[in-house]
Design a protein around this motif. Structure first.
Motif, PDB file in Angstrom:
ATOM      1  N   ALA A 117       0.914  -1.201  -0.093  1.00 39.14           N
ATOM      2  CA  ALA A 117       0.116  -0.067  -0.039  1.00 39.14           C
ATOM      3  C   ALA A 117       0.798   1.295   0.109  1.00 39.14           C
ATOM      4  O   ALA A 117       0.504   2.240  -0.850  1.00 39.14           O
ATOM      5  N   MET A 118       1.875   1.098   0.739  1.00 38.14           N
ATOM      6  CA  MET A 118       2.882   2.380   0.890  1.00 38.14           C
ATOM      7  C   MET A 118       3.416   2.628  -0.819  1.00 38.14           C
ATOM      8  O   MET A 118       3.558   3.733  -0.864  1.00 38.14           O
ATOM      9  N   ASP A 132       2.432   1.668  -3.626  1.00 38.27           N
ATOM     10  CA  ASP A 132       1.337   1.964  -4.479  1.00 38.27           C
ATOM     11  C   ASP A 132       1.115   3.386  -4.398  1.00 38.27           C
ATOM     12  O   ASP A 132       0.831   4.129  -5.383  1.00 38.27           O
ATOM     13  N   ALA A 133       1.070   3.877  -3.058  1.00 36.10           N
ATOM     14  CA  ALA A 133       0.731   5.407  -2.885  1.00 36.10           C
ATOM     15  C   ALA A 133       1.823   6.404  -3.382  1.00 36.10           C
ATOM     16  O   ALA A 133       1.868   7.204  -4.283  1.00 36.10           O
ATOM     17  N   GLY A 139       3.436  13.243  -5.350  1.00 36.74           N
ATOM     18  CA  GLY A 139       3.169  12.006  -6.192  1.00 36.74           C
ATOM     19  C   GLY A 139       2.551  12.485  -7.545  1.00 36.74           C
ATOM     20  O   GLY A 139       2.264  13.496  -7.808  1.00 36.74           O
ATOM     21  N   LYS A 158      -1.580   9.093  -6.345  1.00 36.92           N
ATOM     22  CA  LYS A 158      -2.161   8.247  -5.453  1.00 36.92           C
ATOM     23  C   LYS A 158      -1.759   8.830  -4.166  1.00 36.92           C
ATOM     24  O   LYS A 158      -1.370   8.024  -3.226  1.00 36.92           O
ATOM     25  N   GLY A 159      -1.200   9.989  -3.974  1.00 39.22           N
ATOM     26  CA  GLY A 159      -0.967  10.689  -2.683  1.00 39.22           C
ATOM     27  C   GLY A 159       0.626  10.714  -2.711  1.00 39.22           C
ATOM     28  O   GLY A 159       0.996  11.518  -1.723  1.00 39.22           O
ATOM     29  N   GLU A 164       1.231  10.387   1.227  1.00 40.96           N
ATOM     30  CA  GLU A 164       0.393   9.223   1.756  1.00 40.96           C
ATOM     31  C   GLU A 164       0.977   8.040   2.146  1.00 40.96           C
ATOM     32  O   GLU A 164       0.249   7.371   2.949  1.00 40.96           O
ATOM     33  N   SER A 165       2.189   7.658   1.460  1.00 42.06           N
ATOM     34  CA  SER A 165       2.776   6.297   1.911  1.00 42.06           C
ATOM     35  C   SER A 165       3.182   6.535   3.454  1.00 42.06           C
ATOM     36  O   SER A 165       2.878   5.764   4.166  1.00 42.06           O
ATOM     37  N   LEU A 202       0.178   6.009   5.590  1.00 44.41           N
ATOM     38  CA  LEU A 202      -0.449   4.794   5.695  1.00 44.41           C
ATOM     39  C   LEU A 202       0.532   3.968   6.632  1.00 44.41           C
ATOM     40  O   LEU A 202      -0.112   3.189   7.382  1.00 44.41           O
TER      41      LEU A 202
END
Length: 748
Positions: free
Chosen positions: A408-409, A411-412, A468, A471-472, A476-477, A480
């Protein structure tokens, strides 16, 4: 008190120090006859005097060895390892079959040419590149104007050491009740290793978990400090938003932007467009610090390590010390693959596990806090890495959940998520040490962009990575990761009711074991092209060391006596079992055997540096595992690389094996790595073999799955009132468990 050193003749600031408290360190090159004013400024407090000590060392500055370039070298992992053993600076920017190497001067260029490896110059002159980056920063600042960048701080340029120190103070002074100062230790040269702790009612007593974010283990990786600082600014600036407010209420966040402040000061000081701006010897002297190489310390503006060295004195200039790689100096598996016993290597692991004050500071802080998730920021590879660091270390018992978080990290941020060992084997790293000892999740984030450079333009290396591309980004990473630290299912909770103000303390003693290791010593200079021979351990491997470790975590019972204490599980991950092991059937359904190596009869030399053999899996064959083994009969060293041939003929890299000399190589592929009808390339690499013939065997197996068993470990829980221990008991608590404690402090 703060401190500044000023050249009296020009009025230029030579160095500043603005730490929390009054432990200030400044250092500058000087010359005979130069007048320097040391100005101490009382920033807070009532003391009317302070003591200043000036130490003079008669040492010569390093001399230039010529232009610094970044060159992408193509070769096997073993060939690239030989480049590092020969003294070249092989950076973190690497992948299967290539690595970026910092090269300075004619001698290093000749060494690279003699290797015979294919190479491409990516940046011909890093000094000129740095000048262009700073010019780009000025243009970016002019373009965005007073509005600033989209970063929480609005910055448009890399911070200096002074900037970081002053911003940390401003965060504390401007956010009472939310931010407080943290000093986790002292560096080799005596600088405070400092940061901030952030939480709602940060000064109150509670049992919240801790998210620990840190930057600049490696001095030249400036964006790691920038991202750390921006995260702290974000929490302060956006404290009223629902998501940030929830984090500030649920957990404590510790941000330490500079784990290696000494190396950072050296790197930033020697990175000016005109290095002689900070050179008291004048522009006519032949000292060019941006380009200088100070063997065995490395390229100064691109220094990686701390400032320890042959002379155990923090007053010695960093530029003259060999340095230790702090991120190879941690205790768990210290001394293993991916680190070096050679002080001239950029991966020098130091004379012993946790020998360095910076490493000790991180360890001591984490072992006394409930750090449920830790993120160590680095550059520049666009990766999110999770334990284990060693291919042969076994998969983490919490692999499924750590992969979920890491994916998830990644991907962000637009990065790739993988095991640490998939980049290259590493031993003695931050998150492997803390995860193995404490059970808190740990990640290394290699900030992008992919194919980026050290000291790239700020907009490229910091701003665009933070926001980014949809996706943030890195923002964002990191959020998360922080939310994982506060997730109840990912740690343990103790609850109960005890007297207000009582101190509850959890302790646990255990052994941490290093890898077998080589004693400290300069490795022999080699070239990749010469006849292969042993590289490691002239005196043989030393037996692993055992470190006597202790965790000591405490909390204070808040008002009204009810407490909720978030801690890590009492049982260490690799002790408690729970890992899924795929065991191969006793008999393979099919085997294939290949041979090679030995001496070429025409010239009586090793047959080749590497040899490829192809194995094709039948379209109707559906094994659950493929096992690859390489063996040989002499005490030499071959390594194994594996590839899956794509439809267009290109090779997709698969896990390989590169064990110590004399140890057979072994790889098992499972899951989606098995492709019916697929063609696998078995590459046997001559790492350090002269005459031995090798045999490669492929076996097709079915598998059975089992879950490893272990044993539980307990904390020793004490209740302390007015400094006196009232009660001692044993507490065993699992990940995701909430355990209600009864009568901890009754004294009976």
């Amino acid at each position: 008190w703060d401190l500044v050193a000023i050249d009296r003749a020009s009025g230029r600031q030579l160095a500043t120090s603005e730490a929390f408290g009054s432990r200030e360190v400044v250092q500058s090159w000087a010359t005979a006859g130069q007048r320097i004013d040391f100005v101490a400024c009382r920033r807070a407090g009532a003391a009317r005097t302070a003591r200043l000590t000036v130490s003079l060392l008669d040492v010569a500055p390093p001399k230039s060895l010529g232009t610094v370039s970044v060159i992408r070298v193509r070769g096997s992992k073993q060939q690239i390892a030989r480049l590092e053993a020969a003294g070249l600076d092989v950076t973190h920017a690497r992948g299967k079959g290539w690595a970026d190497v910092l090269v300075a001067g004619a001698d290093q260029r000749d060494l690279l040419r003699s290797s015979g490896l294919a190479s491409t110059v990516r940046v011909s002159d890093m000094q000129a590149y740095g000048a262009r980056s700073m010019a780009a920063d000025r243009r970016y600042a002019a373009r965005v104007g007073e509005a600033g960048s989209p970063l929480p701080s609005g910055r448009t340029t890399y911070r200096t050491y002074s900037d970081i120190q002053n911003e940390l103070k401003q965060l504390v002074e401007g956010n009472p009740g939310l931010v407080r100062p943290v000093t986790i230790g002292t560096s080799f040269q005596g600088r405070a290793i400092q940061g901030v702790e952030m939480a709602k009612d940060v000064d109150g007593a509670d049992g919240r978990p801790t998210f620990f974010l840190m930057g600049v283990h490696h001095a030249r990786e400036w964006p790691s400090a920038e991202a750390s600082m921006e995260y702290a600014h974000m929490l302060a600036n956006e404290r009223s938003s629902a998501r940030i407010a929830s984090l500030l209420e649920a957990e404590r966040t510790t941000v330490v932007p500079l784990i290696n402040p000494d190396g950072y000061v050296s790197s930033r000081t020697t990175s000016q467009v005109d290095p002689n701006d900070n050179n008291p010897l004048g522009p006519d002297d032949n000292v060019h610090l941006v380009e200088a190489v100070a063997p065995p310390g490395g390229i100064l503006a691109y220094r990686r390590k701390n400032c320890d060295g042959a002379i155990p004195n923090g007053n010695v200039p960093c530029e003259l010390q060999w340095g230790v790689d702090n991120n190879r100096n941690y205790g768990n598996l210290w001394g293993g693959p991916g680190s070096s016993q050679d002080p001239t290597s950029q991966s020098f692991h130091g004379p012993g596990p946790r020998s360095e004050p910076e490493t000790q500071a991180v360890w001591n802080y984490t072992r006394t806090r409930a750090v449920t998730t830790l993120v160590s920021l680095h550059t520049v590879a666009a990766l999110v890495l999770r334990p284990p660091g060693l291919h042969d270390g076994g998969k983490a018992p919490d692999e499924a959940r750590m992969k979920q978080i890491g994916d998830a990290m990644a991907d962000a941020a637009g990065y790739e998520s993988q095991y640490s060992f998939q980049l290259y084997d590493t031993a003695g790293t931050t998150e492997d040490d803390t995860y193995a000892a404490q059970g808190g999740y740990g990640f290394t984030v290699e900030i992008g962009p992919k194919d980026g450079q050290f000291h790239m333009p700020y907009e490229t290396g910091v701003v665009k990575e933070w926001v980014g591309t949809g996706k943030g980004g890195l923002r964002e990473s990191l959020l998360l990761a922080a939310e994982a630290a506060a997730t109840d299912a990912d740690h343990s909770i103790l609850t109960g009711k005890e007297p207000e103000g009582a101190v509850l303390r959890l302790r646990k003693q255990f052994d941490t074991v290093t890898s077998p290791y080589c004693a400290i010593g300069i490795a022999p200079v080699v070239t990749v092209a010469e006849t292969p021979g042993p590289l490691a351990c002239p005196g043989g491997f030393q037996e692993p060391q055992t470190i006597k470790d202790e965790l000591d975590v405490s909390t204070v019972v808040p008002k009204k006596g009810r407490f909720e204490w978030h801690v890590n599980p009492s049982t260490r991950p690799f002790v408690g079992g729970g890992a899924v092991i795929e065991e191969l059937s006793q008999t393979p359904s099919r085997t294939a055997t290949y041979t090679g190596g030995g001496l070429d009869p025409e010239n009586n030399a090793p047959a080749s540096s590497s040899a490829d053999r192809e194995f094709t899996l039948g379209a109707d064959e559906h094994p659950q595992a493929l096992q690859f083994d390489v063996t040989w009969g002499t005490p030499e060293d071959y390594d194994l690389e594996l590839y899956l041939k794509q439809a267009d003929g290109t090779l997709k890299a698969l896990p390989g094996s590169g064990k110590n000399p004399g140890t057979p190589e072994h790889v098992v592929l499972t899951g989606d790595q098995i492709v019916p009808g697929g063609t696998y390339v078995i590459r046997v690499v001559n790492f350090a073999a002269a005459v031995g013939e090798w045999t490669a065997t492929v076996g097709l197996y079915s598998t059975t799955r089992r879950v490893t068993t272990g044993h539980p470990e307990a904390y020793t829980l004490t209740c302390e009132i007015d400094g006196q221990v009232k009660e001692t008991s044993e507490v065993t608590v699992a990940r995701g468990q909430e355990l209600k404690l009864k009568k901890v402090c009754d004294g009976k």
